[in-house]
Design an enzyme around this catalytic site. Sequence first.
Site, PDB file in Angstrom:
ATOM      1  N   LYS A  66      43.845  42.143  37.411  1.00 47.60           N
ATOM      2  CA  LYS A  66      44.848  41.833  36.360  1.00 47.60           C
ATOM      3  C   LYS A  66      44.385  42.216  34.953  1.00 47.60           C
ATOM      4  O   LYS A  66      45.191  42.624  34.133  1.00 47.60           O
ATOM      5  CB  LYS A  66      45.184  40.336  36.377  1.00 47.60           C
ATOM      6  CG  LYS A  66      46.111  39.922  37.509  1.00 47.60           C
ATOM      7  CD  LYS A  66      46.496  38.453  37.351  1.00 47.60           C
ATOM      8  CE  LYS A  66      47.286  37.956  38.541  1.00 47.60           C
ATOM      9  NZ  LYS A  66      47.664  36.534  38.423  1.00 47.60           N
ATOM     10  N   ASP A 102      53.335  35.592  34.938  1.00 43.78           N
ATOM     11  CA  ASP A 102      52.784  34.235  35.107  1.00 43.78           C
ATOM     12  C   ASP A 102      53.229  33.349  33.937  1.00 43.78           C
ATOM     13  O   ASP A 102      53.327  32.127  34.079  1.00 43.78           O
ATOM     14  CB  ASP A 102      51.239  34.259  35.149  1.00 43.78           C
ATOM     15  CG  ASP A 102      50.723  34.744  36.498  1.00 43.78           C
ATOM     16  OD1 ASP A 102      51.451  34.638  37.494  1.00 43.78           O
ATOM     17  OD2 ASP A 102      49.577  35.243  36.542  1.00 43.78           O
TER      18      ASP A 102
HETATM   19  P1  NDP Z   1      39.884  32.476  37.915  1.00 51.44           P
HETATM   20  O1  NDP Z   1      38.898  32.873  38.949  1.00 51.44           O
HETATM   21  O2  NDP Z   1      40.223  33.424  36.814  1.00 51.44           O
HETATM   22  O3  NDP Z   1      39.381  31.087  37.219  1.00 51.44           O
HETATM   23  C1  NDP Z   1      38.877  30.021  38.003  1.00 51.44           C
HETATM   24  C2  NDP Z   1      38.706  28.782  37.133  1.00 51.44           C
HETATM   25  O4  NDP Z   1      38.250  27.705  37.967  1.00 51.44           O
HETATM   26  C3  NDP Z   1      37.660  28.940  36.026  1.00 51.44           C
HETATM   27  O5  NDP Z   1      38.042  28.137  34.929  1.00 51.44           O
HETATM   28  C4  NDP Z   1      36.396  28.384  36.702  1.00 51.44           C
HETATM   29  O6  NDP Z   1      35.424  27.910  35.790  1.00 51.44           O
HETATM   30  C5  NDP Z   1      36.984  27.221  37.459  1.00 51.44           C
HETATM   31  N1  NDP Z   1      36.138  26.811  38.588  1.00 51.44           N
HETATM   32  C6  NDP Z   1      36.069  27.405  39.801  1.00 51.44           C
HETATM   33  N2  NDP Z   1      35.187  26.731  40.592  1.00 51.44           N
HETATM   34  C7  NDP Z   1      34.698  25.709  39.840  1.00 51.44           C
HETATM   35  C8  NDP Z   1      33.773  24.654  40.106  1.00 51.44           C
HETATM   36  N3  NDP Z   1      33.167  24.536  41.288  1.00 51.44           N
HETATM   37  N4  NDP Z   1      33.520  23.770  39.107  1.00 51.44           N
HETATM   38  C9  NDP Z   1      34.171  23.862  37.910  1.00 51.44           C
HETATM   39  N5  NDP Z   1      35.060  24.858  37.607  1.00 51.44           N
HETATM   40  C10 NDP Z   1      35.320  25.754  38.561  1.00 51.44           C
HETATM   41  O7  NDP Z   1      41.188  32.041  38.713  1.00 51.44           O
HETATM   42  P2  NDP Z   1      42.704  31.929  38.204  1.00 51.44           P
HETATM   43  O8  NDP Z   1      42.721  31.425  36.802  1.00 51.44           O
HETATM   44  O9  NDP Z   1      43.422  33.170  38.521  1.00 51.44           O
HETATM   45  O10 NDP Z   1      43.254  30.784  39.197  1.00 51.44           O
HETATM   46  C11 NDP Z   1      42.890  29.419  39.022  1.00 51.44           C
HETATM   47  C12 NDP Z   1      43.771  28.577  39.941  1.00 51.44           C
HETATM   48  O11 NDP Z   1      45.143  28.669  39.518  1.00 51.44           O
HETATM   49  C13 NDP Z   1      43.728  29.053  41.400  1.00 51.44           C
HETATM   50  O12 NDP Z   1      43.741  27.926  42.232  1.00 51.44           O
HETATM   51  C14 NDP Z   1      45.014  29.845  41.556  1.00 51.44           C
HETATM   52  O13 NDP Z   1      45.511  29.791  42.880  1.00 51.44           O
HETATM   53  C15 NDP Z   1      45.960  29.085  40.601  1.00 51.44           C
HETATM   54  N6  NDP Z   1      47.032  29.956  40.066  1.00 51.44           N
HETATM   55  C16 NDP Z   1      48.310  29.644  40.409  1.00 51.44           C
HETATM   56  C17 NDP Z   1      49.360  30.395  39.935  1.00 51.44           C
HETATM   57  C18 NDP Z   1      50.751  30.024  40.332  1.00 51.44           C
HETATM   58  O14 NDP Z   1      51.654  30.872  40.241  1.00 51.44           O
HETATM   59  N7  NDP Z   1      50.983  28.798  40.731  1.00 51.44           N
HETATM   60  C19 NDP Z   1      49.140  31.577  39.060  1.00 51.44           C
HETATM   61  C20 NDP Z   1      47.740  31.809  38.721  1.00 51.44           C
HETATM   62  C21 NDP Z   1      46.726  31.017  39.234  1.00 51.44           C
HETATM   63  P3  NDP Z   1      34.250  28.901  35.259  1.00 51.44           P
HETATM   64  O15 NDP Z   1      34.890  29.816  34.269  1.00 51.44           O
HETATM   65  O16 NDP Z   1      33.268  27.971  34.636  1.00 51.44           O
HETATM   66  O17 NDP Z   1      33.710  29.630  36.456  1.00 51.44           O
END
Ligand code: NDP
Length: 302
Positions: A66, A102
């Site tokens: 993206k 989004d």
């Molecule tokens: P990214 O991979 O870009 O971001 C993941 C996020 O989760 C980061 O803030 C990361 O923190 C955090 N994270 C992951 N694992 C941990 C952990 N163990 N402890 C603390 N923080 C954690 O993913 P997206 O932003 O694309 O997606 C995030 C969620 O949103 C997903 O579940 C996705 O399915 C959902 N989503 C839903 C959409 C919808 O249409 N409903 C659209 C887009 C996303 P850090 O930066 O510190 O690693």
Amino acid sequence: MSKRVVLIGHPVAHSLSGPMLQAAFDERGIDARHELLDVTVPQLPGAIEALRGTDFLGAQVTIPHKERVTPLVDRMTEEAHATGAVNTITKEGRRLVGHNTDVPGFRAGLDHLVGRQKMPRQAVILGAGGGARAVVFGLITEGFQRVIVFNRHLHRAEGMVKHFGRSASHMELRARPWHESIIESELAKTRVLINATSIGLHADESPIPAEIIPPGLLVMDLIYNPAQTRFLREAKAAGTEATENGLVMLLHQGTAQFELWTGQPPPIDLMRERLEAALAAREASADDAVADAAATQRVASE
Ligand code: NDP
């Protein structure tokens, strides 16, 4: 000739939007085929260049491309530009236009959460990834006045806040370190709480302890599993005013895509039905995989 609409990602094996979009094309009599295109990072520029051909109507872009795709299109809409991410490509002749649906998807989810009451002005967001960027831009443009972002890696949240600097100059947008006591004190001052981390996607875990969620909040989880996440279950038990999962957001990012490619109103009810069916099928195959693994383990230990 049938036009192609491709989902570009890596991996792309589990597309939820494919069946939803194909049903919408068929319902509206649009001669288009939805296809999955597994594209690795080195293959991305070639795959985007190929979209200029007359056989393509457009494309969806998903994980992990993206952000990488932004310099490869000819023009970006305000939402794509502001979020720094493109999830949809449309065409103007041979020119490629990058959009981020989004953002309208999130706005639809927020409207559903808030219902008929006045739009709140304060929010706390957990997470700073791609999804959180759409959330923050959606909140800025909805007129929120105070938005606090917590992220495991603080520098990522700080980078995001900096990115939105100018569009958020009229309001308070801050990144704060992920400490339970700080989150708790911010939750006492907010109206909306949004989980934009992926915690809860694959395991029954919540990003924050149940005890620090105060009653009376409006709570959203971007995760769209049909089964409620632990975060939403615990928020409900704490006495939240309303909760919302990511399904409405997912549906509306897809209906916005359909409208961009075809110029026609999307058949929303049909698309919701197909999306729910695709999600149910995914859950069932995940359950089968767990049962198969357990059976294999039993056989191995016999
Ligand atoms: P990214 O991979 O870009 O971001 C993941 C996020 O989760 C980061 O803030 C990361 O923190 C955090 N994270 C992951 N694992 C941990 C952990 N163990 N402890 C603390 N923080 C954690 O993913 P997206 O932003 O694309 O997606 C995030 C969620 O949103 C997903 O579940 C996705 O399915 C959902 N989503 C839903 C959409 C919808 O249409 N409903 C659209 C887009 C996303 P850090 O930066 O510190 O690693």
